[in-house]
Design a protein around this motif. Structure first.
Motif, short mmCIF file in Angstrom:
data_model
loop_
_atom_site.label_atom_id
_atom_site.label_comp_id
_atom_site.label_asym_id
_atom_site.label_seq_id
_atom_site.Cartn_x
_atom_site.Cartn_y
_atom_site.Cartn_z
N ALA B 52 18.60 -0.74 7.98
CA ALA B 52 17.44 -0.83 8.86
C ALA B 52 16.33 0.12 8.40
O ALA B 52 15.14 -0.21 8.45
CB ALA B 52 17.85 -0.50 10.29
N GLU B 53 16.73 1.30 7.91
CA GLU B 53 15.76 2.29 7.47
C GLU B 53 14.90 1.77 6.32
O GLU B 53 13.73 2.13 6.20
CB GLU B 53 16.50 3.55 7.00
N LEU B 54 15.47 0.96 5.46
CA LEU B 54 14.76 0.55 4.25
C LEU B 54 14.18 -0.86 4.32
O LEU B 54 13.53 -1.31 3.38
CB LEU B 54 15.72 0.63 3.05
N THR B 55 14.41 -1.56 5.42
CA THR B 55 13.92 -2.94 5.52
C THR B 55 12.39 -2.99 5.44
O THR B 55 11.82 -3.81 4.71
CB THR B 55 14.42 -3.59 6.83
N GLY B 56 11.74 -2.11 6.18
CA GLY B 56 10.27 -2.08 6.17
C GLY B 56 9.74 -1.73 4.79
O GLY B 56 8.75 -2.31 4.32
N VAL B 57 10.41 -0.81 4.14
CA VAL B 57 10.01 -0.40 2.78
C VAL B 57 10.12 -1.59 1.83
O VAL B 57 9.23 -1.83 0.99
CB VAL B 57 10.90 0.76 2.29
N ALA B 58 11.21 -2.36 1.98
CA ALA B 58 11.40 -3.51 1.09
C ALA B 58 10.27 -4.52 1.25
O ALA B 58 9.77 -5.07 0.25
CB ALA B 58 12.75 -4.16 1.40
N GLU B 59 9.86 -4.75 2.49
CA GLU B 59 8.77 -5.70 2.72
C GLU B 59 7.47 -5.19 2.10
O GLU B 59 6.71 -5.94 1.49
CB GLU B 59 8.59 -5.92 4.23
N GLN B 60 7.24 -3.89 2.26
CA GLN B 60 6.02 -3.31 1.70
C GLN B 60 6.06 -3.33 0.18
O GLN B 60 5.03 -3.57 -0.48
CB GLN B 60 5.89 -1.86 2.21
N CYS B 61 7.23 -3.11 -0.37
CA CYS B 61 7.39 -3.08 -1.83
C CYS B 61 7.10 -4.46 -2.42
O CYS B 61 6.58 -4.58 -3.53
CB CYS B 61 8.81 -2.63 -2.16
N LYS B 62 7.46 -5.47 -1.68
CA LYS B 62 7.18 -6.85 -2.13
C LYS B 62 5.67 -7.06 -2.21
O LYS B 62 5.15 -7.63 -3.17
CB LYS B 62 7.83 -7.82 -1.13
N LYS B 63 4.96 -6.53 -1.20
CA LYS B 63 3.50 -6.69 -1.18
C LYS B 63 2.85 -5.86 -2.28
O LYS B 63 1.96 -6.33 -2.98
CB LYS B 63 2.96 -6.23 0.18
N ASP B 64 3.28 -4.61 -2.42
CA ASP B 64 2.62 -3.68 -3.34
C ASP B 64 2.98 -3.93 -4.80
O ASP B 64 2.10 -3.93 -5.67
CB ASP B 64 3.01 -2.23 -3.02
N ALA B 65 4.27 -4.10 -5.05
CA ALA B 65 4.72 -4.15 -6.45
C ALA B 65 5.30 -5.50 -6.83
O ALA B 65 5.71 -5.70 -7.98
CB ALA B 65 5.76 -3.06 -6.69
N GLY B 66 5.34 -6.42 -5.88
CA GLY B 66 5.88 -7.75 -6.17
C GLY B 66 7.37 -7.75 -6.44
O GLY B 66 7.89 -8.63 -7.13
#
Lengths: 325, 424
Positions: B52-66
């Motif tokens: 749960a802690e990293l789910t938001g990060v993963a979504e953001q990482c998809k946007k930022d770094a693809g």
């Protein structure tokens, strides 16, 4: 109960055939005895003692059965009730059995969690393949061992038993490495093969006892009628031990369905099975009892249904093993 | 004949099922790939609670770094075995592993240095104890993803009750408030132990809390370099304080662990608890204590406030073939560290992330958490591969005997010998 009633209370006609004509312990049965006149008689005190003994044995058995049912059934019932509790109810001090407020929220949370449906599919695939592999290997192995009775066969079946004594964790890590090397990492087939190592020894032993119970005369008769040995196996022996095969299949299926350690070591994204997903509700930050018990309850349903579906075969299979000789 | 028909039917159904299962088994139902070899995919091995802690990060990482992130989620108890298995085989199914801080020394040789991610700016924004712990043998090998520490949770409603205030002042001569010292903690615990309620809990099943008291007493915990110091005065002082609270705690302290202590507090059975900060946001809404809980920094001893941080580090295995994307993901996790705070656990690792939220309603635990983590005496666990073994075979049994009334000096002396044997 009807059988017990008829045996204990009986109809007057039946009673008369069994009861003696005289004696201090014949109160209330005099007329029935008289009506019974010249029929075969048994001493009354003997029959009463026998009947009383049966009743007490039966009562004792019922009590033992009830205790066994509570011992085996209570944990599952507690799990089931917990799955309907609110979060604070699940951790009540002291614990309560029944939920104070019934809720389905735990089921919504558990089934809505990502990966749950995929894990069910993976568990089903893995269990089916593992069961099929176990049966395909165990049936001919057990048949060969019981029919040919060679020294190597005896060594083989003992070796199969010994493999049951090796702790799974000791072979889990090498197996995981082997599967990775074989390019099968994180696939249901790799996990099925691993699960087969658990269920195969038990399957061989079970099938051996079932084959032992089948008289060899049956096969000889089939051979006289023109069957080959394999034909006799397929047409005569397999139908006779079909109940045993059902028992073996269900044990193999259960072994795979509930297995955790190999699933933990050998699955990642593609093939994670439900036992691992259930365990994931326990985290470093706490244990989500409600969701965990809800998913565990749902995961139990297929096994319960399978057992009910194959109940007759299972009982037949167990009886087959019991009447050997 | 009917039996044979049944068998044929079963065989046909079984065969069909097996065929379908075998066909599908080639890929499994969970996802397309198990290794992060695809150009823009990263597989992250994470404990179930950390997902749960990293789910938001993963979504953001998809946007930022693809980068697409697949999580390999495992239960805490099985994760160490899985890591050991894959690291030892040299064939890993993940590109990033979130490691509990106690595992870092054990796996230090299996993960890559990520020194380039520890910029000066980053080092300033991460709690000092974590920067120190992440550096093993001169290289940074893990980026803290989230951290935790024990703080004080107390029943605000009871502490603010006028009758309690007056009674406490009359008995102890000072105002009733969240305790800041050992003595105050003892007295407040004693005061609230009445009418079927207890002042606090004593956890005999876990060692971290006692170790925090050791730090508060001014000693490094258990080991000072290579020397075993578990029998020094600070350890004894901390152990005596720890066990002295048993008279103000529910019976059966030897078996009380984190879950039991949390339940007791949430059910309103204890007036105070020393507990991990995340628990504040996890109090069930229907709990008797919901809305009635206050927070304070961990208590202090002669060396001041101290806690034992509970961080998790993102690491890159040496065996992965996807190092570049793995490091990109870790960079994303650092850059968007505050996204973890919006998860159900609500934790982060950067000081700035905690500070951003500390004044907002619902995040009252962050101020005390920051103060505890910044405490001068706050320290991490000893960097030895044998730590988990020491905990399981020496420290927890020691505590269980101590809370049951064992002689603290004798128990500590015995523990010293056992640890020395383990470290030989």
């Amino acid at each position: 109960m009807s059988i017990a009633d008829s045996r204990l209370g009986g109809t007057p006609a039946t009673e008369t055939t069994l009861l003696p004509a005289s004696g201090a312990s014949r109160k209330g049965h005099g007329s029935q005895t008289a009506a019974g006149g010249g029929k075969r008689r048994r001493p009354r005190h003997h029959a009463e003692g026998l009947e009383a003994g049966k009743r007490s044995t039966r009562t004792l058995l019922w009590i033992l059965l009830a205790i066994a049912m509570v011992l085996y059934g209570f944990p599952f019932l507690y799990l089931l009730f917990t799955s309907f509790k609110t979060p604070i109810d699940t951790i009540a001090v002291p614990p309560t059995i029944l939920p104070k407020d019934w809720t389905l929220e735990n089921y919504t949370n558990a089934l809505g969690r990502s990966g749950v449906l995929a894990s069910f599919i993976n568990s089903t695939q893995t269990a089916i393949i593992s069961t099929a592999l176990s049966l395909v290997l165990a049936v001919p192995a057990a048949y060969g061992i019981t029919r040919y009775k060679t020294p190597s066969g005896r060594v083989f079946i003992m070796a199969a038993l010994v493999t049951r004594m090796v702790p799974p964790v000791a072979i889990g890590i090498p197996l995981a490495s082997m599967m990775a090397t074989a390019g099968l990492a994180d696939t249901p087939i790799a996990l099925s093969i691993a699960h087969t190592t658990i269920s195969l020894p038990l399957s061989i032993w079970l099938m051996s006892s079932f084959f032992e119970a089948v008289p060899q005369d049956l096969e000889e008769a089939a051979t006289v009628d023109g069957c080959s040995r394999l034909g006799a196996l397929w047409r005569v022996v397999i139908p006779v031990v079909s109940g045993g095969i059902a028992v073996t299949a269900i044990f193999a299926f259960l072994a795979s369905w509930n297995e955790f350690l190999f699933a933990l070591l050998m699955t990642a994204i593609r093939s994670q099975t439900t036992p691992v997903v259930i365990a994931n509700f326990q985290t470093q930050f706490g244990l989500d009892w409600g969701s965990m018990t809800a998913l565990a309850a749902v995961y139990s349903i297929p096994v319960i249904l399978l057992t009910l579906l194959l109940q007759r075969k299972i009982v037949a299979g167990m009886t087959l093993g019991a009447v050997k000789g | 004949m009917s039996t044979r028909t049944t068998i044929n039917r079963f065989a046909t159904i079984g065969g069909l099922c097996t065929a379908v299962a075998l066909t599908a088994a080639g890929c499994g139902a969970g996802g397309p790939t198990s290794s992060g070899s695809a150009a823009s995919t990263v597989n992250v091995l994470v404990e179930a609670g950390g997902h749960a802690e990293l789910t938001g990060v993963a979504e953001q990482c998809k946007k930022d770094a693809g980068i697409d992130v697949n999580f390999v989620e495992l239960p805490y108890d099985g994760m160490f075995n899985r890591l050991s298995s894959e690291f030892s085989s040299g064939n890993v199914s993940f590109d990033v592993a979130a490691l509990d801080s106690v595992w870092l020394p054990s796996f230090k040789d299996a993960v890559q240095p990520i020194d380039e991610l520890f910029t000066d700016e980053a080092k300033k924004d991460i709690f000092p104890a974590l920067v120190k712990e992440a550096n093993v043998d001169g290289h940074f090998i893990g980026m803290p993803a989230w951290t935790n520490a024990e703080i004080i949770l107390y029943r605000k409603d009871l502490f603010e009750d006028p009758q309690n205030k007056a009674d406490f002042k009359a008995k102890y001569g000072y105002d009733l408030a969240a305790p800041t010292t050992w003595k105050q903690y003892q007295e407040v615990s004693e005061f609230f132990t009445k009418d079927g309620m207890y002042g606090t809990d004593v956890k005999g099943g876990v060692e971290t809390e006692w170790l925090a008291h050791v730090l508060q007493a001014g000693s490094p915990m258990v080991l000072d370099g290579n020397d075993v110091v578990i029998d020094n005065a600070a350890h004894k002082e901390a152990l005596d304080f720890y066990t002295s609270l048993a008279s103000s705690a529910p019976p059966g302290a030897a078996q009380v662990d984190w879950a039991a202590a949390q339940n007791l507090f949430n059910q309103g059975k204890t007036a105070m608890t020393r507990f991990w900060a995340h628990a504040y946001r996890q109090i069930p809404k229907d709990a008797p204590v919901a809305g009635k809980v206050g927070t304070a920094p961990m208590i202090g001893g002669s060396a001041g406030i101290a806690g034992v941080p509970g961080p998790w580090y993102l690491t890159v295995p040496k065996a992965t073939k996807n190092t570049e994307n793995a490091k990109k993901f870790i960079k994303c996790a650092y850059d968007h560290n505050d996204l973890g705070i919006q998860s159900s656990l609500g934790l982060a690792s950067r000081i700035s992330a905690f500070e951003k939220y500390q004044d907002q309603p619902g995040y009252e635990s962050f101020g005390p958490l920051i103060e505890t983590l910044n405490g001068k005496a706050t320290g991490t666990r000893p960097a030895t591969e044998k730590w988990q073994q020491i905990v399981d075979t020496v420290l927890v049994p020691l505590l269980q005997k101590a809370v049951a009334g064992g002689d603290s000096a004798a128990l500590l002396a015995d523990a010293k010998k056992q640890i020395q044997d383990l470290l030989k």
